[in-house]
Design an enzyme around this catalytic site. Structure first.
Site, PDB file in Angstrom:
ATOM      1  N   ARG A  83      28.558-103.498  31.063  1.00 39.97           N
ATOM      2  CA  ARG A  83      28.777-104.856  31.564  1.00 39.97           C
ATOM      3  C   ARG A  83      27.464-105.627  31.644  1.00 39.97           C
ATOM      4  O   ARG A  83      27.431-106.848  31.441  1.00 39.97           O
ATOM      5  CB  ARG A  83      29.469-104.795  32.934  1.00 39.97           C
ATOM      6  CG  ARG A  83      30.881-104.243  32.879  1.00 39.97           C
ATOM      7  CD  ARG A  83      31.433-103.893  34.251  1.00 39.97           C
ATOM      8  NE  ARG A  83      31.837-105.060  34.997  1.00 39.97           N
ATOM      9  CZ  ARG A  83      33.099-105.401  35.243  1.00 39.97           C
ATOM     10  NH1 ARG A  83      34.099-104.683  34.781  1.00 39.97           N
ATOM     11  NH2 ARG A  83      33.388-106.471  35.956  1.00 39.97           N
ATOM     12  N   GLU A 132      40.612-109.420  35.906  1.00 44.75           N
ATOM     13  CA  GLU A 132      39.523-109.686  36.845  1.00 44.75           C
ATOM     14  C   GLU A 132      39.238-111.183  36.979  1.00 44.75           C
ATOM     15  O   GLU A 132      39.459-111.958  36.050  1.00 44.75           O
ATOM     16  CB  GLU A 132      38.235-108.993  36.390  1.00 44.75           C
ATOM     17  CG  GLU A 132      38.318-107.477  36.350  1.00 44.75           C
ATOM     18  CD  GLU A 132      37.000-106.835  35.963  1.00 44.75           C
ATOM     19  OE1 GLU A 132      35.929-107.328  36.404  1.00 44.75           O
ATOM     20  OE2 GLU A 132      37.020-105.840  35.211  1.00 44.75           O
TER      21      GLU A 132
END
Length: 214
Positions: free
Chosen positions: A52, A166
């Site tokens: 990420r 998300e």
């Protein structure tokens, strides 16, 4: 399934991380957590965090890395919490189980309004933002593209990816937007109550066993 009238978002942290969040008056993105090394237990998977931070970017905001955003799920009792509960995943260093994990709940609309006011970028994904392939959006009129049935499913083996949608907000997220804290037990409830400041923002704390596994 239609979009909920007032969607909530959820960030999970170890209870011992809360004092540093209160002192800093915000949640930090992973990039800032790495830089600042705040006190408290890390609960994520380091391999996915690195991905990420270094590889995954948002198509809705070119150049913005996922790791430069504070992540939230659209539900409690997430897939990640299940992995913490199981405490046997080879990539998960934390083995303390779910008992000390707390849910920080905020309102999606209020969070987007704040981000716009601060000129901080935000987006939502249709699946896990730690995977190599995900779609993201930055328009609330597209919330219907989230699989809300998957998000709210308690048996999610067949809809795992959709459940992991998300909400991401760039850099930081203010403590004062946390509306409620959900905990697993009376012991954790007491720990959080003692951590909350005597003055300032004190969101209600509730024992929410239905937000947990087992």
């Amino acid at each position: 399934m239609t979009v909920p009238n007032q969607p909530k978002i959820y960030h999970i942290v170890h209870a011992d991380r809360l004092p540093s969040i209160i002192v800093d008056a915000c949640l930090w993105c992973d990039a800032e957590v790495v830089r600042r090394a705040p006190l408290g237990t890390a609960i994520g998977m380091s391999k996915i965090k690195q991905r990420r931070l270094n590889e995954l970017t948002l198509t809705s905001h070119p150049g913005l890395r996922v790791g430069n955003c504070v992540p939230f799920y659209f539900c409690p009792r997430s897939v990640m919490l299940y992995l913490i509960y199981q405490a046997n995943h080879p990539e998960l260093a934390y083995r303390g189980g779910q008992g000390s994990i707390v849910h920080l709940e905020a309102d999606l609309q209020a969070s987007v309004a704040w981000a716009r006011q601060q000129e901080q970028r935000w987006a939502f994904t249709l699946s896990n933002a730690g995977a190599y392939y995900f779609e993201d959006r930055c328009d609330l009129t597209q919330l219907n593209e989230i699989d809300w049935a998957a998000v709210q499913a308690r048996q999610w083996q067949s809809c795992r990816e959709g459940k992991q949608a998300e909400f991401l907000v760039e850099h930081s997220f203010p403590w004062q937007l946390v509306e409620r804290i959900g905990v697993h037990s009376r012991a954790t409830y007491q720990q959080i109550m003692e951590a909350l400041p005597a003055g300032g923002h004190r969101p209600p704390v509730e024992i929410k066993t239905d937000w947990y596994y087992g």
